[in-house]
Design a protein around this motif. Structure first.
Motif, PDB file in Angstrom:
ATOM      1  N   PRO A  99       3.577  -5.342  -0.748  1.00 51.15           N
ATOM      2  CA  PRO A  99       3.014  -4.022  -1.064  1.00 51.15           C
ATOM      3  C   PRO A  99       4.069  -2.951  -1.319  1.00 51.15           C
ATOM      4  O   PRO A  99       3.934  -2.148  -2.251  1.00 51.15           O
ATOM      5  CB  PRO A  99       2.175  -3.706   0.176  1.00 51.15           C
ATOM      6  N   ALA A 133      -3.568  -3.601  -5.460  1.00 52.64           N
ATOM      7  CA  ALA A 133      -3.754  -4.863  -4.747  1.00 52.64           C
ATOM      8  C   ALA A 133      -3.340  -6.002  -5.665  1.00 52.64           C
ATOM      9  O   ALA A 133      -3.520  -5.924  -6.888  1.00 52.64           O
ATOM     10  CB  ALA A 133      -5.205  -5.038  -4.307  1.00 52.64           C
ATOM     11  N   HIS A 165     -10.561  -6.192  -1.516  1.00 51.57           N
ATOM     12  CA  HIS A 165      -9.241  -6.802  -1.370  1.00 51.57           C
ATOM     13  C   HIS A 165      -8.259  -5.857  -0.686  1.00 51.57           C
ATOM     14  O   HIS A 165      -8.245  -4.649  -0.950  1.00 51.57           O
ATOM     15  CB  HIS A 165      -8.712  -7.213  -2.747  1.00 51.57           C
ATOM     16  N   SER A 166      -7.439  -6.412   0.182  1.00 51.30           N
ATOM     17  CA  SER A 166      -6.426  -5.627   0.886  1.00 51.30           C
ATOM     18  C   SER A 166      -5.325  -5.222  -0.069  1.00 51.30           C
ATOM     19  O   SER A 166      -4.916  -6.002  -0.936  1.00 51.30           O
ATOM     20  CB  SER A 166      -5.842  -6.445   2.041  1.00 51.30           C
ATOM     21  N   GLY A 167      -4.847  -4.005   0.098  1.00 50.68           N
ATOM     22  CA  GLY A 167      -3.804  -3.523  -0.792  1.00 50.68           C
ATOM     23  C   GLY A 167      -3.021  -2.400  -0.150  1.00 50.68           C
ATOM     24  O   GLY A 167      -2.870  -2.348   1.071  1.00 50.68           O
ATOM     25  N   VAL A 168      -2.545  -1.484  -0.971  1.00 58.66           N
ATOM     26  CA  VAL A 168      -1.702  -0.396  -0.509  1.00 58.66           C
ATOM     27  C   VAL A 168      -2.072   0.890  -1.240  1.00 58.66           C
ATOM     28  O   VAL A 168      -2.421   0.874  -2.420  1.00 58.66           O
ATOM     29  CB  VAL A 168      -0.208  -0.741  -0.737  1.00 58.66           C
ATOM     30  N   ARG A 169      -2.028   2.006  -0.495  1.00 61.68           N
ATOM     31  CA  ARG A 169      -2.222   3.324  -1.088  1.00 61.68           C
ATOM     32  C   ARG A 169      -0.918   4.102  -0.952  1.00 61.68           C
ATOM     33  O   ARG A 169      -0.250   4.020   0.081  1.00 61.68           O
ATOM     34  CB  ARG A 169      -3.346   4.093  -0.402  1.00 61.68           C
ATOM     35  N   GLU A 203       0.529   3.468   2.815  1.00 60.34           N
ATOM     36  CA  GLU A 203      -0.293   2.944   3.897  1.00 60.34           C
ATOM     37  C   GLU A 203      -1.213   1.834   3.392  1.00 60.34           C
ATOM     38  O   GLU A 203      -1.489   1.746   2.190  1.00 60.34           O
ATOM     39  CB  GLU A 203      -1.144   4.069   4.494  1.00 60.34           C
ATOM     40  N   PRO A 204      -1.682   0.973   4.304  1.00 65.00           N
ATOM     41  CA  PRO A 204      -2.629  -0.066   3.897  1.00 65.00           C
ATOM     42  C   PRO A 204      -3.922   0.546   3.369  1.00 65.00           C
ATOM     43  O   PRO A 204      -4.349   1.619   3.812  1.00 65.00           O
ATOM     44  CB  PRO A 204      -2.881  -0.846   5.195  1.00 65.00           C
ATOM     45  N   ALA A 205      -4.540  -0.130   2.405  1.00 66.04           N
ATOM     46  CA  ALA A 205      -5.791   0.351   1.820  1.00 66.04           C
ATOM     47  C   ALA A 205      -6.520  -0.841   1.221  1.00 66.04           C
ATOM     48  O   ALA A 205      -6.013  -1.961   1.204  1.00 66.04           O
ATOM     49  CB  ALA A 205      -5.514   1.413   0.759  1.00 66.04           C
ATOM     50  N   SER A 206      -7.712  -0.578   0.725  1.00 61.80           N
ATOM     51  CA  SER A 206      -8.495  -1.619   0.066  1.00 61.80           C
ATOM     52  C   SER A 206      -8.781  -1.221  -1.363  1.00 61.80           C
ATOM     53  O   SER A 206      -8.994  -0.033  -1.663  1.00 61.80           O
ATOM     54  CB  SER A 206      -9.819  -1.846   0.807  1.00 61.80           C
TER      55      SER A 206
END
Length: 206
Positions: free
Chosen positions: A104, A162, A137-141, A130-133
């Motif tokens: 990420p 993602a 699906h899991s991803g990054v913001r 930070e982590p995000a969706s």
């Protein structure tokens, strides 16, 4: 929709494959619409418009008031070894390429380095990561700020990305730091929350 005759946005500085005059299509609100191909859908609110000019073959961009005031870009199904943007006409170096094994934080670096080259500016700062969706699906913001050379206007942006089945999906919003970003960001986040990803099945090839 209001259009600004002189507007510097991230996309405005990319010269390859850009038509001399972009065409705009008003989007139907409150319906799931395909975006940047068939593997991404999102539900726009009222007043958004789609441009016929694209930052790359795997993307599309929207605006409500003109690209100088709000620019929303979708990247879908970006594959291993591909760049986020078309190469600028005067660029001496190739843009950085996406790799399917990127972490990420490396996706954020890819975005940052790509836009530094397009803007031809070192004034590009990543803020919160930070982590995000993105869909399910899991991803990054990540957030960022930049000032394009000779424009005299600071801009703020927020992206969510993602990697799904080895392919990159990214939604990016950018607007002037004064008024427009804060005015629109809640609506942008709400639209992104409606996003659905349906990645194509991999068949062994790119």
């Amino acid at each position: 929709m209001k259009f600004i005759p002189f507007a510097i946005s991230l996309f405005a500085l990319v010269g390859v494959s850009m038509p001399l005059k972009a065409e705009w299509t008003a989007l139907v609100s409150n319906e799931q619409l395909p975006v940047a191909g068939k593997s991404m859908k999102v539900q726009p609110m009222a007043g958004w418009n789609r441009s016929s000019a694209k930052p790359s073959s795997r993307s599309e961009r929207w605006t409500r008031d003109g690209l100088a005031l709000n620019e929303l870009t979708f990247f879908a199904d970006v594959r291993d070894g591909e760049a986020l943007y078309y190469k600028p006409l005067m660029a001496e170096k190739d843009l950085p390429k996406f790799r399917s094994a990127m972490l990420p934080t490396e996706i954020v670096e890819l975005f940052e380095n790509s836009n530094r080259m397009i803007l031809a500016s070192s004034v590009f700062t990543i803020g919160k990561v930070e982590p995000a969706s993105l869909g399910i699906h899991s991803g990054v913001r990540f957030t960022y700020e930049y000032a394009a050379p000779d424009e005299g206007l600071s801009r703020k942006g927020e992206g969510v990305a993602a990697v799904v089945d080895g392919r990159l999906y990214l939604v990016n919003f950018v607007a002037p730091a004064i008024h427009y970003f804060d005015r629109d960001i809640s609506e942008i986040r709400q639209m992104i929350s409606t996003l659905q990803l349906r990645p194509p099945k991999r068949t062994g090839g790119r």
